[in-house]
Structure formats: C-alpha cells, structure tokens
Design an enzyme around this catalytic site. Structure first.
Site, mmCIF file in Angstrom:
data_model
loop_
_atom_site.group_PDB
_atom_site.id
_atom_site.type_symbol
_atom_site.label_atom_id
_atom_site.label_comp_id
_atom_site.label_asym_id
_atom_site.label_seq_id
_atom_site.Cartn_x
_atom_site.Cartn_y
_atom_site.Cartn_z
ATOM 1 N N ASP A 170 21.902 -64.448 21.167
ATOM 2 C CA ASP A 170 22.940 -63.575 21.739
ATOM 3 C C ASP A 170 22.610 -63.102 23.168
ATOM 4 O O ASP A 170 21.938 -62.253 23.357
ATOM 5 C CB ASP A 170 23.257 -62.458 20.873
ATOM 6 C CG ASP A 170 24.643 -61.896 20.766
ATOM 7 O OD1 ASP A 170 24.911 -61.574 22.074
ATOM 8 O OD2 ASP A 170 25.330 -61.871 19.782
ATOM 9 N N HIS A 201 26.338 -65.796 21.175
ATOM 10 C CA HIS A 201 27.386 -64.679 20.709
ATOM 11 C C HIS A 201 28.642 -65.593 20.492
ATOM 12 O O HIS A 201 28.937 -66.598 21.202
ATOM 13 C CB HIS A 201 27.647 -64.017 22.178
ATOM 14 C CG HIS A 201 28.394 -62.613 21.799
ATOM 15 N ND1 HIS A 201 27.754 -61.480 21.115
ATOM 16 C CD2 HIS A 201 29.876 -62.427 22.091
ATOM 17 C CE1 HIS A 201 28.749 -60.847 21.018
ATOM 18 N NE2 HIS A 201 29.848 -61.144 21.430
#
Length: 243
Positions: A170, A201
């Site tokens: 992420d 993400h």
C-alpha cells in the site's frame, strides 16, 4: 429497489444511497466511501451486498462540505477535488454521522436490528473510529484504512468484531504503519487482520488501477463469511476466533 434516502442526523439531514435485498427484513450494512464520495464503485458495493441479502446504505460523508459528491477514479481533476475534500474533512463529526446512519438503519422497518459498518480507504478509517468510539455496531470491516495507525491509542474501546484488510504494498499505508496496526489489534480477541502480499492500495476497487481479481475475491469472500457469522448467527453464539 436501489434509491436514496435522507438520514435525519443530529447536525442535519444528509442523503444515503440504499440498496435493498429481495428478502426483508434483513441485516443492514452501512458502507463508507473513499474520497470520491458515494460514486459508482461504492454504489456497486452496496448493490453486491444487497444481492447477498443485506440492506445496504452508503451515507454522504461529505455533505457538510459539498453534498452529492460523485467523483471518477480515472479523472485527475476528480482526484484533486477528492483530495481537497479529504484534507478538509472533519473526522470527529464524520463519526457522528456514521453513528446516526447506523441508528437510522437499525430503526428502519426493513432492517432486522443487526447493523454492520464496512468501508474503504477514508471509509475504512471511519469504520475503525466508529468501532472504537461507539457501542452500537454489531460488526466492522475495514479495507486499507489510511491513517488508522494515528488512532491506535483508542483501540481499547473496540468491542465489536473487526475484520481488517491491508495491502502489503500500500502506497498510502507504510509497512511500519501496518506493523503497528497488526500489533495493536493482535491484543484484541475480537479483531482479525489479513494482509495481501504484492497488493497496492484499493486492490478491491471495481475497475481500479490496482484492482486484482484474485486478491479482491479472497478478501470479499472473507468479508462475506465474517458478515454472515456476525449478522446471521444466533446472538448467543460465541464470537469468531481471530486469525
């Protein structure tokens, strides 16, 4: 039938998208948006939950700033717009709006009294904040909630079962922040955290840049099982064990 309703919150009325299952009354799932507002992706998540038998509602969290935000994830201008709204968003007031939505859902004649909250990115942070500050939620699911690590001092307030999904790569949640989140929630028997190797993400965002079908299917399958356990089992059954 999928439509919009008005939630009569303590600080004013705001809109919420609603998707109804075929069989009612049903457990409700309050779905919390990313920085793009209640857009096509969030509405599709609601529709999918309705297909699974849940009454789903997505409140307009940006209603104080700009009611009716519906941004595209593929537009640079919309990204900039959403980031401005995100930066100015009052998270504490947002928790109150989520609480009011949960209360409204529970009182809805189409709801059987059970209510979960589920969110993505900004919405996932709001899920965490709601779950640690409010006792009126039956289950909570958070997908890649940015800034969650900044609020881990409140984890002692968590009483509802919590399922959290983190993408190991992420770009908005560092590996250090992920480690802090995992360590804090490891102390809570009612919390489960799953990591997805190689994922970025928003890997579960429909048609998103980082969408990964295999990871999204795995995460969503875990969410479906979790919601079934928490919202459809007899209330006297024991809580699900952590993982």
């Amino acid at each position: 039938m999928n439509d919009h309703i008005a939630v009569d919150g303590r600080h004013g009325a705001f809109a919420a998208y609603i998707a109804r299952p075929k069989t009612l009354p049903a457990p409700a799932v309050v779905v919390l948006q990313e920085l793009f507002g209640v857009n096509a992706d969030i509405r599709k998540h609601c529709d999918e939950l309705a297909e699974q038998g849940y009454l789903s509602m997505a409140p307009d969290l940006f209603w104080r700033q700009e009611p009716g935000v519906d941004l595209s994830v593929t537009s640079e201008a919309d990204w900039e717009h959403g980031l401005r709204l995100y930066g100015a968003f009052d998270r504490d007031l947002g928790v109150k709006d989520v609480e009011d939505t949960i209360s409204a859902a529970r009182k809805f004649k189409e709801c059987n009294g059970k209510v979960a909250v589920l969110g993505y990115c900004l919405g996932a942070l709001m899920v965490f904040l709601t779950a640690v500050r409010y006792r009126g939620v039956d289950a909570a699911v958070a997908y890649h909630g940015g800034d969650t690590d900044k609020y881990l001092g409140e984890v002692g307030g968590l009483t509802a079962p919590l399922l959290m999904h983190l993408a190991e790569e992420d770009e908005f949640i560092t590996k250090a922040a992920q480690a802090e989140i995992k360590a804090a929630l490891a102390k809570k028997a009612n919390a489960m955290v799953y990591s997805y190797p190689g994922q970025s993400h928003a890997f579960s965002r429909h048609n998103g840049t980082h969408y990964n079908a295999a990871a999204a299917t795995l995460a969503n399958g875990r969410t479906s099982e979790f919601l079934h356990q928490q919202l459809r089992r007899p209330s006297a059954a024991p809580a699900a064990s952590g993982a």
